[in-house]
Every structure is written in structure tokens, then in C-alpha cells.
Design an enzyme around this catalytic site. Structure first.
Site, PDB file in Angstrom:
ATOM      1  N   ARG A  31     -34.233  -8.359 -15.652  1.00  0.00           N
ATOM      2  CA  ARG A  31     -33.370  -8.394 -16.828  1.00  0.00           C
ATOM      3  C   ARG A  31     -32.717  -7.041 -17.108  1.00  0.00           C
ATOM      4  O   ARG A  31     -31.636  -6.974 -17.696  1.00  0.00           O
ATOM      5  CB  ARG A  31     -34.158  -8.877 -18.048  1.00  0.00           C
ATOM      6  CG  ARG A  31     -33.353  -8.915 -19.321  1.00  0.00           C
ATOM      7  CD  ARG A  31     -33.987  -9.750 -20.422  1.00  0.00           C
ATOM      8  NE  ARG A  31     -35.428  -9.712 -20.462  1.00  0.00           N
ATOM      9  CZ  ARG A  31     -36.151  -8.701 -20.963  1.00  0.00           C
ATOM     10  NH1 ARG A  31     -35.554  -7.634 -21.433  1.00  0.00           N
ATOM     11  NH2 ARG A  31     -37.466  -8.772 -20.973  1.00  0.00           N
TER      12      ARG A  31
ATOM     13  N   TYR B 217      -9.238  -9.791 -30.202  1.00  0.00           N
ATOM     14  CA  TYR B 217      -9.665 -11.018 -29.528  1.00  0.00           C
ATOM     15  C   TYR B 217     -10.405 -11.901 -30.536  1.00  0.00           C
ATOM     16  O   TYR B 217     -11.329 -11.455 -31.212  1.00  0.00           O
ATOM     17  CB  TYR B 217     -10.559 -10.608 -28.358  1.00  0.00           C
ATOM     18  CG  TYR B 217     -11.220 -11.677 -27.552  1.00  0.00           C
ATOM     19  CD1 TYR B 217     -10.508 -12.752 -27.025  1.00  0.00           C
ATOM     20  CD2 TYR B 217     -12.574 -11.570 -27.243  1.00  0.00           C
ATOM     21  CE1 TYR B 217     -11.137 -13.711 -26.254  1.00  0.00           C
ATOM     22  CE2 TYR B 217     -13.209 -12.528 -26.464  1.00  0.00           C
ATOM     23  CZ  TYR B 217     -12.491 -13.592 -25.979  1.00  0.00           C
ATOM     24  OH  TYR B 217     -13.120 -14.536 -25.203  1.00  0.00           O
TER      25      TYR B 217
ATOM     26  N   ASP C   2     -11.633  -2.372 -26.629  1.00  0.00           N
ATOM     27  CA  ASP C   2     -11.536  -3.393 -25.596  1.00  0.00           C
ATOM     28  C   ASP C   2     -10.313  -3.027 -24.754  1.00  0.00           C
ATOM     29  O   ASP C   2      -9.180  -3.153 -25.201  1.00  0.00           O
ATOM     30  CB  ASP C   2     -11.365  -4.777 -26.228  1.00  0.00           C
ATOM     31  CG  ASP C   2     -11.274  -5.895 -25.188  1.00  0.00           C
ATOM     32  OD1 ASP C   2     -10.968  -5.606 -24.018  1.00  0.00           O
ATOM     33  OD2 ASP C   2     -11.480  -7.060 -25.562  1.00  0.00           O
TER      34      ASP C   2
ATOM     35  N   LYS D 201     -12.162 -10.965 -16.134  1.00  0.00           N
ATOM     36  CA  LYS D 201     -10.719 -10.990 -15.909  1.00  0.00           C
ATOM     37  C   LYS D 201     -10.348 -10.298 -14.591  1.00  0.00           C
ATOM     38  O   LYS D 201     -10.698 -10.778 -13.523  1.00  0.00           O
ATOM     39  CB  LYS D 201     -10.008 -10.353 -17.103  1.00  0.00           C
ATOM     40  CG  LYS D 201     -10.467 -10.857 -18.470  1.00  0.00           C
ATOM     41  CD  LYS D 201     -10.109 -12.302 -18.721  1.00  0.00           C
ATOM     42  CE  LYS D 201     -10.178 -12.699 -20.181  1.00  0.00           C
ATOM     43  NZ  LYS D 201     -11.532 -12.807 -20.749  1.00  0.00           N
TER      44      LYS D 201
END
Length: 381
Positions: A53, A106, A178, A203
Site C-alpha cells: 500500500r 474541476y 491542478d 490523462k
């Protein structure tokens, strides 16, 4: 090294008889021969294999590659772009805190602020993306973070990053951005003094529309608190996704150059058509934020929007449904062209209420003339 060379070499081993690509290490559990070795690894769990993890060698290779491109202190891979954003916001959230968030953010970020952070007692103020140095007037003693996104989602406003950073530093407030549109190639947020740079690696970095991934890069001052928030949320990056991102990085430069050039050519052409009221693309000299874009960015990506002249009901649907090479779908940054309606009129400040239908275009790797012909026939409808 220049960016194109870093794209090829970062996050890879170099030496005799080593594989070109970092191996994909699928592991939840790493074994240790002694308790002492286990405890020693636990003191620096993000620096080598300890538990799946918190990272595997594949995860670390991806983080190292992004950190080299961003020229940051450390990078942190997460399960998605939204997971990267949520971890960053949580790192600066505390009861009674106040954060400033750009109104062109966003949309899931607005949802997280209005739902989760509000429930925690954190107040969010949304600000005009063109505010620049005027943001100083919105900073309060309890303000812990200024959150930026430039260009803005859907309408592509370019923020005065340098003025906002200066105002934030003068008051001891952290900044995060961002920067997904620009990728680590076209904007260097940390070099501008921003504390946290976030990318939805889903993206352009993955680049093939087949993996969900986020990544955060920080300076040394805020790294530990952002890393702790990411760890507490448990939204670790998948090993397969990190491998896909490493693959995507190797061709990011050539893909972005091609997609950006095609997008700009289409934007310049669309600007001449009567069916188009406005083209929202920062690289166009006619765009209001063009000078800021030219100052801070080194190029343009393949994502922009158009405002249609036809404001009658169904105009957007007729245009979108007539397209042949543009599919309707979320996300962007892959090799295929996409189209999606935007709804900036729903934002809180009401600055975009007088727009006609706004359509976002993601430009893929198809031929320029084919895409132009497709847009022309759809606009004619």
C-alpha cells in the site's frame, strides 16, 4: 537534462543487463528475514519495499520519474487525480480553517469542498480566476490553502500564478495547483513557488485512456503533511497503473507536441467561422489570458472549448451527435478525439451565465484535415 531526455531516462535503471522498463512488481507483502530488518524498513517505508500500500519498486520508479520532471522534493502516486486532490486538500484541512478555491475548478473538487470539507468545519471561498494579486484581500488569518487550476476547467481562464504565489507567501499561506492540462512538460509550478503540483495522470501521462492514476509533487516544506494525508486516506496507486504511466511518459513529449499543434490549428480555423461565437484556447492571441499563458507556459495542450453562436434548444446536441471522429466521453489526454458539453453557468460566482453552448474538444492523434472536415459538417448542422 532537457525534458525530452528525462522522459526517456527518468525512473529507469541504467547499467549492465538491466531491463529497458522497470519490472512490474505485483505485491501486497514483502518478506523480511528478521524482525530487525522489518523494523528498519518501517522507519522509511516510502524509500523502499515495505508494504504494497505504501509502494512497490514500480510505484517508486513512477514517482521518481515524475519528481525529476517536476524538479520537486518528492512525488506521491495515488489511485486517481481526484484522490491526489483530496489528499492535498485534507492535508491543509482542520476545523475552523478557510481555503480559497478558484471558481473554474474541476467540478468534483467543488463537490468535495462543499460536502466533505464543509462537514469537517472547513469554509471554502471561491474566487474569480482573473483576480491575480487581488486575492490578498480574500486571505484571512485562518486561511490555510489557496487552490489553483490553470487553465480553468472548460473555459480555460489563465491565472496570474506569480501574483497569487507572492500574495500567499506574504501571508504564510500554502498553494496547490491542478496542472493536469499542461502536464509536467508545459508548466513548472514548483519553480514558480507553488508548494504542491497535482496531475491526473489518467490523462496525458498514461495517455491511452486505460488507467486511473494521480500524482502529487511537493516541495520539502509541505511534503510530510501531504504524504501523511495521502497515507491516511489509503488511496494508493495500483502497480499496473504505474506501469502504464511509465509507458505513457516515454512518448508524452511527441504526443503532446502533435496534439497541441493540431488543436491550435483547429482553434485558429474555428475562430473564423460564423457558427462559433468564441474559441476558448489560451494560445490564441485573442484569448484574454494569452499574455499570462505565454509568460508561464512553454506550450499548449490539445484540449480547448468553443462557444456556439446558436443558442437555440438542442443546438449543442445537434452538433455533438453529428460528429464522426469525436466520441462523447469523460476524461481527455488519450490518443482519441472526444467531445463533451460544459456547463460553466452552474459555477458559484455567476461570471459565465451569458455564454452560449460551450463544447469541450479533446484533440487526439487523428489527421488534422479529417478532424477539420468532421467539425465543419457538424457545425453546418
Amino acid at each position: 537534462m532537457k525534458s525530452d531526455t528525462l522522459l526517456v531516462s527518468a525512473g529507469r535503471a541504467h547499467g549492465n543487463a538491466v531491463p529497458v522498463n522497470p519490472p512490474v512488481v505485483r505485491a501486497s507483502t514483502f518478506l523480511f528475514d528478521s524482525l530487525a530488518a522489518f523494523q528498519a524498513a518501517g522507519k522509511t517505508p516510502f524509500d523502499g519495499p515495505f508494504y504494497g500500500r505504501v509502494g512497490t519498486p514500480t510505484t517508486f520508479a513512477f514517482e521518481d520519474a515524475i519528481c525529476a520532471l517536476e524538479a520537486g522534493h518528492r512525488s506521491i502516486a495515488t489511485a486517481s487525480g481526484l484522490a491526489a486532490i483530496s489528499a492535498t486538500l485534507m492535508a491543509f484541512a482542520e476545523t475552523g480553517a478557510h481555503i480559497l478555491v478558484v471558481d473554474t475548478v474541476y467540478e468534483p473538487v467543488r463537490r468535495f469542498c462543499n460536502r466533505t470539507l464543509k462537514r469537517m468545519g472547513v469554509e471554502t471561498t471561491y474566487y474569480d480566476p482573473t483576480l491575480g494579486a487581488g486575492i490578498a484581500d480574500l486571505i484571512r488569518p485562518e486561511t490555510t490553502l489557496i487552490y489553483l487550476e490553470s487553465p480553468g476547467s472548460g473555459t480555460f481562464e489563465v491565472q496570474d500564478l506569480q501574483a497569487i504565489v507572492a500574495a500567499a507567501k506574504a501571508r504564510g499561506v500554502a498553494t496547490a495547483i491542478d496542472a493536469t492540462w499542461a502536464t509536467p512538460l508545459l508548466l513548472k509550478p514548483l519553480a514558480l513557488g507553488i508548494d504542491v503540483s497535482i496531475h491526473a495522470a489518467t490523462k496525458y501521462i498514461v495517455g491511452h485512456s486505460d488507467g486511473m492514476l494521480g500524482v502529487i509533487t511537493t516541495n520539502a516544506a509541505v511534503h510530510d503533511r501531504v504524504r501523511a494525508a495521502s497515507q491516511d486516506l489509503g488511496s494508493c496507486a495500483g502497480v499496473e497503473e504505474c506501469n502504464l504511466a511509465l509507458r505513457g511518459l516515454r512518448t508524452l513529449g511527441v504526443r503532446l507536441e502533435r496534439q497541441g499543434a493540431t488543436a491550435l490549428a483547429l482553434a485558429e480555423w474555428l475562430e473564423t467561422l460564423p457558427q462559433v461565437a468564441r474559441v476558448l484556447h489560451p494560445a490564441l492571441p485573442s484569448f484574454p489570458g494569452h499574455a499570462l499563458w505565454k509568460r508561464d507556459f512553454t506550450g499548449a495542450a490539445g484540449l480547448f472549448s468553443v462557444e456556439l453562436s446558436d443558442r437555440t434548444d438542442g443546438a449543442a446536441a445537434r452538433f455533438i451527435d453529428s460528429l464522426k471522429h469525436f466520441s462523447v466521453g469523460f476524461s481527455w489526454g488519450g490518443f482519441e478525439s472526444l467531445v463533451l458539453p460544459m456547463h460553466p453557468e452552474s459555477r458559484s460566482l455567476g461570471l459565465w451565465s451569458d455564454l452560449g453552448p460551450v463544447i469541450r474538444l479533446q484533440i487526439g492523434l487523428e489527421d488534422l484535415e479529417d478532424l477539420k472536415a468532421d467539425l465543419a459538417q457538424a457545425l453546418a448542422k
